[in-house]
Design an enzyme around this catalytic site. Structure first.
Site, PDB file in Angstrom:
ATOM      1  N   GLU A   1       4.439  -0.806   1.492  1.00  0.00           N
ATOM      2  CA  GLU A   1       4.546  -1.010   0.044  1.00  0.00           C
ATOM      3  C   GLU A   1       4.514  -2.486  -0.362  1.00  0.00           C
ATOM      4  O   GLU A   1       4.461  -2.794  -1.541  1.00  0.00           O
ATOM      5  CB  GLU A   1       5.844  -0.404  -0.527  1.00  0.00           C
ATOM      6  CG  GLU A   1       6.046   1.061  -0.286  1.00  0.00           C
ATOM      7  CD  GLU A   1       7.384   1.562  -0.826  1.00  0.00           C
ATOM      8  OE1 GLU A   1       8.118   0.772  -1.474  1.00  0.00           O
ATOM      9  OE2 GLU A   1       7.700   2.744  -0.608  1.00  0.00           O
TER      10      GLU A   1
ATOM     11  N   GLU B   1       0.822  -1.211   0.000  1.00  0.00           N
ATOM     12  CA  GLU B   1       0.000   0.000   0.000  1.00  0.00           C
ATOM     13  C   GLU B   1       0.853   1.256   0.000  1.00  0.00           C
ATOM     14  O   GLU B   1       2.031   1.224   0.316  1.00  0.00           O
ATOM     15  CB  GLU B   1      -0.934   0.031   1.214  1.00  0.00           C
ATOM     16  CG  GLU B   1      -0.371  -0.546   2.499  1.00  0.00           C
ATOM     17  CD  GLU B   1       0.908   0.082   2.985  1.00  0.00           C
ATOM     18  OE1 GLU B   1       1.008   1.327   2.982  1.00  0.00           O
ATOM     19  OE2 GLU B   1       1.832  -0.653   3.379  1.00  0.00           O
TER      20      GLU B   1
END
Length: 351
Positions: free
Chosen positions: A319, A176
């Protein structure tokens, strides 16, 4: 888009295949090594066999989905970075310059970035634009999103995972990007579990002591204001969650429905997994703990899911980066199954 589609497909999520697990376990015990000498790699191989239904499972190539969205709560002074960084980092992902790009290249992963709610339009090559809305509202003052938008996020995540699995992904990593998302994840985790925010709220990207206290106060006040229903995951998501968190949960549900293992990343990824499990309990059987981050709520979320992480490297980036770093351990477990010789094959005495 019919946001009920993902609900209809939850019936496809089946328990692990114990027959495949038993076959894998028998094979592991015949390999040229003392029984149990490869420790957790052995149990990991058996777990992967059970998830995939294949006695000799494959996890390459892995697929990485990075969902990006902004958070209205960032305006309350809970992050070390301004909201513009979300869009800037999405552009960085698109051009291959972020940590997750580096680690994805290292492990030969398929990688897609999905904009489900960045506050501005991101003009970058290869980004899947599936924007539900331009960021959530500040949940300190109103619902983060409507219930319909929450369902739409789950649907987008489900469809994104279907696409990358159809592309060939054998294992899924969900990551994310979204300034303010550790605040939303802390609030959502507290809403789903009833845990005290003081035990869950960490420093995220590295906020000062003053901002850390502010962050805790915002989460407490929002929970008191909204009173999210712990028994209704979509109610909690819509009140204090994030667009990318809902999408990550949808992707996890899709992977489970396709018997594709999910290697969890950090705090936000693991809260999304808990959301998925509350929507479909059997999906928990397809989750692997990738790493343990420095966020205090992450250890609690992993414990709630009953997952032990593979590594603890003091990471706190997100991420999908921590899961990508842990992936070679998962691949090692499958290579052990597929490539090591048995005692009979090698002509080695087992007694």
């Amino acid at each position: 888009m019919n946001t009920a589609d993902w609900k209809n497909k939850l019936a496809q999520v089946q328990p692990r295949n114990e027959e495949a697990a038993q076959q894998a376990s028998r094979h592991v015990n015949q390999l040229t090594k003392p029984l149990g000498s490869l420790g957790r790699l052995e149990s990991l191989a058996v777990e992967l066999a059970a998830m995939t239904g294949e006695p000799f499972p494959a996890v390459t190539p892995p697929g990485v989905l990075v969902f990006a969205a902004d958070h209205g709560v960032a305006a309350e002074g809970v992050s070390a970075y301004p909201q513009e960084v979300t869009a800037q980092m999405v552009a960085n992902f698109a051009h291959g310059g972020a940590a997750i790009n580096v680690f994805s290249r290292q492990i030969g992963a398929l990688l897609h970035v999905v904009d489900v709610g960045v506050a501005v339009d991101v003009d970058a090559p290869g980004v899947w634009t599936k924007k539900v809305r331009p960021g959530t509202a500040s949940f300190l003052r109103e619902r983060a999103m409507t219930r319909e938008e929450a369902e739409q996020c789950v649907q987008i995540g489900f469809e994104s995972a279907e696409a990358i699995i159809d592309e060939g992904a054998k294992l899924l990593i969900v990551g994310e990007m979204g300034i303010g998302n550790t605040t939303a994840s802390s609030a959502l985790l507290a809403a789903l579990t009833g845990a005290e925010p003081d035990e869950l709220v960490g420093r995220g990207t590295g906020v000062s002591d003053e901002k850390w206290q502010k962050k805790k106060a915002v989460v407490k006040e929002a929970l008191s204001f909204h009173q999210p229903d712990a028994g209704d995951p979509l109610d909690a998501l819509s009140k204090v969650g994030g667009l990318e968190i809902g999408s990550m949960a949808g992707a996890i549900l899709c992977a489970a429905s396709r018997r594709v293992p999910v290697l969890l990343d950090g705090f936000i990824s693991t809260v999304a997994a808990l959301l998925a499990v509350r929507l479909c309990p059997v999906s928990a059987e397809y989750l692997l703990g990738g790493h343990r981050s420095q966020e205090p709520g992450h250890a609690f979320a992993l414990q709630t899911l009953g997952k032990e992480p593979l590594v603890d490297l003091g990471l706190r980036l997100g991420e999908g980066s921590g899961a990508a770093v842990a992936f070679p351990i998962v691949e090692a477990a499958t290579r052990m199954l597929r490539e090591m010789a048995t005692f009979d094959e090698a002509g080695v005495s087992s007694e």
